[in-house]
Design an enzyme around this catalytic site. Structure first.
Site, short mmCIF file in Angstrom:
data_model
loop_
_atom_site.label_atom_id
_atom_site.label_comp_id
_atom_site.label_asym_id
_atom_site.label_seq_id
_atom_site.Cartn_x
_atom_site.Cartn_y
_atom_site.Cartn_z
N ASN A 8 0.87 -1.18 0.00
CA ASN A 8 0.00 0.00 0.00
C ASN A 8 0.90 1.22 0.00
O ASN A 8 1.52 1.54 1.01
CB ASN A 8 -0.89 -0.04 1.26
CG ASN A 8 -1.65 1.25 1.47
OD1 ASN A 8 -1.78 2.07 0.56
ND2 ASN A 8 -2.15 1.44 2.69
N LYS A 10 0.12 4.30 -0.27
CA LYS A 10 -0.48 5.51 0.32
C LYS A 10 -0.26 6.70 -0.63
O LYS A 10 -0.31 6.50 -1.84
CB LYS A 10 0.08 5.74 1.73
CG LYS A 10 -0.05 4.45 2.57
CD LYS A 10 0.26 4.63 4.03
CE LYS A 10 0.13 3.28 4.74
NZ LYS A 10 0.26 3.38 6.19
N HIS A 92 -9.29 1.37 5.14
CA HIS A 92 -7.95 1.44 5.73
C HIS A 92 -8.00 2.35 6.96
O HIS A 92 -8.78 3.29 7.01
CB HIS A 92 -6.95 1.99 4.71
CG HIS A 92 -5.55 1.97 5.23
ND1 HIS A 92 -5.04 3.00 5.98
CD2 HIS A 92 -4.58 1.02 5.16
CE1 HIS A 92 -3.79 2.68 6.32
NE2 HIS A 92 -3.50 1.50 5.84
N GLU A 94 -6.26 4.71 7.96
CA GLU A 94 -6.14 6.16 7.73
C GLU A 94 -7.44 6.73 7.18
O GLU A 94 -7.81 7.87 7.48
CB GLU A 94 -4.96 6.43 6.78
CG GLU A 94 -3.64 6.28 7.54
CD GLU A 94 -2.51 5.66 6.73
OE1 GLU A 94 -2.52 5.75 5.50
OE2 GLU A 94 -1.61 5.06 7.37
N GLU A 162 -5.19 -4.91 10.61
CA GLU A 162 -4.11 -3.94 10.82
C GLU A 162 -4.34 -3.20 12.13
O GLU A 162 -5.10 -2.23 12.17
CB GLU A 162 -4.09 -2.93 9.66
CG GLU A 162 -3.86 -3.56 8.31
CD GLU A 162 -3.29 -2.57 7.32
OE1 GLU A 162 -2.17 -2.81 6.86
OE2 GLU A 162 -3.94 -1.55 7.05
N GLY A 168 2.80 2.11 10.73
CA GLY A 168 3.75 3.20 10.57
C GLY A 168 4.50 3.55 11.85
O GLY A 168 5.14 4.59 11.93
N SER A 202 3.67 -2.25 10.18
CA SER A 202 5.13 -2.31 10.35
C SER A 202 5.74 -3.65 9.94
O SER A 202 6.69 -4.13 10.56
CB SER A 202 5.51 -1.96 11.79
OG SER A 202 5.14 -0.62 12.08
#
Ligand code: PGA
Length: 245
Positions: A8, A10, A92, A94, A162, A168, A202
């Site tokens: 991904n 992003k 996702h 985010e 996730e 991240g 991660s």
């Protein structure tokens, strides 16, 4: 089933950088035994499809649930499909936590992906406060429950677990943590629970093999470590070394 190794990107890698990525992305030949997926930004989708030198599927990072309309800045599942996408990331973390996407919106997007013939890769995961409060199972069951019915009309789908605290941050769930959460996701999916469940958060070349060897982990969804072609190739090779199953 072959392990899924998905990147991904992003909001990274425009079309020129995408072409450069695929010039340098050269995993070992046996990495062909993993299912490679890339989620570039929409503007780089065509560059990715045109320049990939290894078998790979491409997807978009988000869709709107309407097929067309006065929705400035959005793209539809139908357009993504026409542009060559085979999959769509949906929900996702985010999207959920930066852009305020709700469970109900995630559900509508899953329906739209099914309508257009895209494979939804639906993301779920708990916040650190939720985990610390012992609410992992409740959160995952709520998130999966919100879109489970819509999967009935979808030919193929995946779920990505996730944990938000691992995205991240460099802090990865242990293989045991991943297995525990994946088992909850599968149970919440009920009769649909044989679909691939990916781990994300991660993932890197050092932890990918252990995560993909864990029970119930069918692959990985990789953010930061998917941006560098040499690094992401090592993760694909780790998936191939673990083998199907
Ligand atoms: P990360 O991102 O690998 O950079 O933690 C994963 C994701 O957001 O899908």
């Amino acid at each position: 089933m072959a392990k899924v190794v998905a990147g991904n990107w992003k909001m990274n890698h425009g079309p020129a950088v995408t072409e450069g990525f695929f010039e340098r992305f050269r995993p070992d030949a046996n990495a062909g035994s993993v299912r490679l997926v890339f989620f570039p930004p929409d503007l780089s989708l065509a560059a990715g499809i045109g320049s990939a030198r290894v078998p790979a599927d491409f997807g978009v990072q988000n869709i709107h649930w309407e097929a067309a309309g006065a929705l400035t800045g959005e793209i539809s599942a139908e357009m993504a499909k026409e542009a060559g996408a085979a999959l769509a990331l949906i929900g996702h973390s985010e999207r959920r936590h930066v852009f305020g996407e709700t469970d109900a919106e995630v559900d509508r997007k899953v329906g739209a992906a099914g309508r257009a013939g895209l494979v939804p890769v639906v993301c779920v995961g708990e916040l650190i406060e939720e985990r610390k409060a012992g609410r992992l199972e409740e959160v995952l069951r709520r998130q999966v429950g919100a879109f489970r019915a819509s999967l009935g009309a979808v030919e193929e789908f995946m779920v990505a677990y996730e944990p938000v605290w691992a995205i991240g941050t460099g802090e990865t769930a242990t293989p045991d943590d991943a297995s525990e959460a994946h088992a909850i996701v599968r149970d919440a999916l009920g009769s649909l629970g044989r679909a691939p469940v990916l781990y994300g958060g991660s993932v890197n070349p050092a932890n990918a093999a252990a995560l993909m060897s864990a029970p119930d982990v069918d692959g990985v969804l990789v953010g930061g470590a998917s941006l560098d072609p040499e690094v992401f190739a090592r993760i694909a090779e780790a998936g191939a070394a673990v083998g199907p199953g």
